[in-house]
Design a protein around this motif. Sequence first.
Motif, short mmCIF file in Angstrom:
data_model
loop_
_atom_site.label_atom_id
_atom_site.label_comp_id
_atom_site.label_asym_id
_atom_site.label_seq_id
_atom_site.Cartn_x
_atom_site.Cartn_y
_atom_site.Cartn_z
N ALA A 155 -1.65 11.88 -8.89
CA ALA A 155 -1.61 10.80 -9.86
C ALA A 155 -0.19 10.32 -10.06
CB ALA A 155 -2.21 11.26 -11.19
N LEU A 156 -0.01 9.02 -10.16
CA LEU A 156 1.32 8.46 -10.39
C LEU A 156 1.64 8.39 -11.88
CD1 LEU A 156 1.53 5.54 -7.81
CD2 LEU A 156 2.57 7.79 -7.68
N THR A 157 0.68 8.57 -12.70
CA THR A 157 0.90 8.50 -14.15
C THR A 157 0.46 9.81 -14.78
OG1 THR A 157 -1.29 7.56 -14.53
CG2 THR A 157 0.51 6.02 -14.17
N CYS A 158 0.90 10.02 -16.01
CA CYS A 158 0.57 11.25 -16.71
C CYS A 158 -0.85 11.23 -17.25
CB CYS A 158 1.55 11.48 -17.86
SG CYS A 158 1.60 10.12 -19.05
N SER A 159 -1.53 10.12 -17.20
CA SER A 159 -2.88 10.01 -17.73
C SER A 159 -3.81 9.46 -16.67
CB SER A 159 -2.91 9.10 -18.96
OG SER A 159 -4.25 8.88 -19.39
N SER A 160 -5.01 10.04 -16.60
CA SER A 160 -5.99 9.57 -15.63
C SER A 160 -6.69 8.29 -16.09
CB SER A 160 -7.05 10.66 -15.39
OG SER A 160 -7.71 10.98 -16.62
N GLU A 161 -6.36 7.80 -17.28
CA GLU A 161 -6.97 6.60 -17.82
C GLU A 161 -6.13 5.35 -17.58
OE1 GLU A 161 -7.65 7.39 -21.91
OE2 GLU A 161 -9.32 8.76 -21.55
N VAL A 162 -5.07 5.46 -16.81
CA VAL A 162 -4.18 4.34 -16.54
C VAL A 162 -4.46 3.79 -15.15
CG1 VAL A 162 -1.78 3.59 -16.31
CG2 VAL A 162 -2.40 5.27 -18.05
N ILE A 163 -4.64 2.48 -15.05
CA ILE A 163 -4.84 1.81 -13.78
C ILE A 163 -3.85 0.67 -13.66
CG2 ILE A 163 -7.27 2.43 -13.63
CD1 ILE A 163 -7.96 -0.36 -14.64
N ALA B 217 -1.63 -5.73 -0.57
CA ALA B 217 -1.24 -5.78 -1.97
C ALA B 217 0.08 -5.05 -2.16
CB ALA B 217 -2.31 -5.16 -2.86
N PRO B 218 1.07 -5.68 -2.79
CA PRO B 218 2.31 -4.96 -3.10
C PRO B 218 2.04 -3.79 -4.02
CG PRO B 218 2.56 -7.34 -3.39
CD PRO B 218 1.09 -7.08 -3.22
N ALA B 219 2.62 -2.63 -3.70
CA ALA B 219 2.35 -1.43 -4.48
C ALA B 219 3.58 -0.91 -5.21
CB ALA B 219 1.79 -0.33 -3.58
N ILE B 220 4.75 -1.51 -4.99
CA ILE B 220 5.98 -1.03 -5.59
C ILE B 220 6.49 -2.07 -6.58
CG2 ILE B 220 8.32 -0.21 -5.13
CD1 ILE B 220 7.49 0.51 -2.34
N ASP B 221 6.69 -1.65 -7.80
CA ASP B 221 7.22 -2.57 -8.80
C ASP B 221 8.73 -2.72 -8.62
OD1 ASP B 221 8.55 -0.58 -11.03
OD2 ASP B 221 6.80 0.30 -10.06
N THR C 197 4.80 6.94 -0.11
CA THR C 197 4.20 8.25 -0.32
C THR C 197 4.01 8.48 -1.82
OG1 THR C 197 5.30 9.07 1.66
CG2 THR C 197 4.49 10.71 0.10
N PRO C 198 2.85 8.99 -2.24
CA PRO C 198 2.61 9.18 -3.68
C PRO C 198 3.69 10.00 -4.38
CG PRO C 198 0.56 9.39 -2.48
CD PRO C 198 1.63 9.24 -1.46
N HIS C 199 4.17 11.09 -3.77
CA HIS C 199 5.21 11.90 -4.40
C HIS C 199 6.49 11.08 -4.60
CE1 HIS C 199 3.08 15.73 -4.27
NE2 HIS C 199 2.66 15.40 -3.06
N VAL C 200 6.85 10.30 -3.60
CA VAL C 200 8.08 9.51 -3.69
C VAL C 200 7.92 8.41 -4.74
CG1 VAL C 200 9.64 8.01 -2.40
CG2 VAL C 200 8.68 10.02 -1.30
N ARG C 201 6.78 7.74 -4.77
CA ARG C 201 6.55 6.71 -5.78
C ARG C 201 6.60 7.30 -7.19
NH1 ARG C 201 1.07 3.91 -4.54
NH2 ARG C 201 1.66 2.74 -6.41
N HIS C 202 6.09 8.52 -7.33
CA HIS C 202 6.12 9.17 -8.65
C HIS C 202 7.56 9.44 -9.08
CE1 HIS C 202 4.84 11.72 -11.96
NE2 HIS C 202 5.72 12.62 -11.55
N LEU C 203 8.40 9.92 -8.15
CA LEU C 203 9.80 10.17 -8.49
C LEU C 203 10.52 8.87 -8.87
CD1 LEU C 203 10.90 12.75 -5.76
CD2 LEU C 203 10.60 13.17 -8.21
N ALA C 204 10.23 7.79 -8.13
CA ALA C 204 10.89 6.52 -8.40
C ALA C 204 10.50 5.98 -9.77
CB ALA C 204 10.54 5.50 -7.31
#
Length: 387
Positions: free
Chosen positions: A46-54, A182-186, A337-344
């Motif tokens: 998960a990229l966010t701390c909550s599973s309810e975020v999209i 779809a762009p995935a990086i803000d 990569t999900p881990h890298v996106r999470h760190l960013a």
Amino acid sequence: MDDTDRPPSAVHRGGRRKAPVLFKVLAAVAALGLLLLGVLSTPDRALTCSSEVIGEREMVRISGPNGRTADVLAMIDTGASASSMDTALAKDLGFDLAKAPRVTVGSALGREERPVVDSTMHLAGRTFTAKTNVNNRSKRETPVLLGRQDVQGLHVAVGKRLLTQPDAATAPSALRILFTKAPAIDPVSMMALLPLAALLIVLFRVVVGLNTLGTFSPVLLALAYAQSGLLLGVPLTLLMFAFGFSMQPLLRRLHLPRVARLGVLIAVVTSGLIAAQLTLGGFGLSDAWGMSLPVVVTAIITERLWEQWDLDGIRSAGVGAALTMGTAVLVALLLLTPHVRHLAEAVPLQLALVCAVWTAIVGTYCGLRLSELFRFAPAAKAQDVAA
């Protein structure tokens, strides 16, 4: 071999201490291999701390009445009360639109009657039945729009995209995102990922000895591919190269200075992009890449391609272009990569500072590059035989 990236003391260093240098190079290559393996096989998270975020754009799985399913990109619009689906998609899923009940829907174009179908949807690990009106969305970015009545209990993160998968509240893999339009990086995360991409390029050049058409041009191409996807990014890059080469005979006859040549190339590349955007806009694809392809960088790469063609021939130019685009794809895989996106997203400042430190450490490497080991292997073997 180009020595411009090598420290001055390393250019004139002798060939002694071969074994330690070989070990360092093999260790660096092994680390690179592990990094790339991790990029391709990293588990979803998960990229966010909550599973309810999209995010504002998410992949959704839709099931039809006959059991047919389709994974499509959906726009999450809490400003719309009801959800909608493209007519062609509804027919592909097996919905009988002629017998479907109809509802009057108001829009900016006026009020119109649309068929309504009950579709089963999977979003972020949730399954629900949505009453979806059907209309022509062929000129829209996404074939599906989810209104607020179908995303109740979920929080939409503004500016974020592709945070979940249809069957789980975890981020999709890097490969899957690259084949999604779809762009995935803000923007904030993209700024934090630039030093990481630069670190990878330094590793490629200093340790591996990989030469591309422009030092950091693969980084900008990687950002373009991460935003537009490979299915659009790679063909557009090749198309821009073709446009640039078509202008080569004319520019040679005019004997223009370099700045004027680049100006003409920028105009040609821009014209090609505008033509492609006007053409693809009819298929709802223009917003998927927009201005993501770097125009100036593409023009500079095209000029470098000309120069390498003139100096070393078509084969060398083709290899250089392939290495540049291949490096851009590898960098894009790392950035998505999900881990890298999470760190960013979680620690952007710390990530940038750590990448700066490691870039300086990698830059102190003075041994033989991997490409040089392969280049000098026949001479070393002949010397051993003679001895």
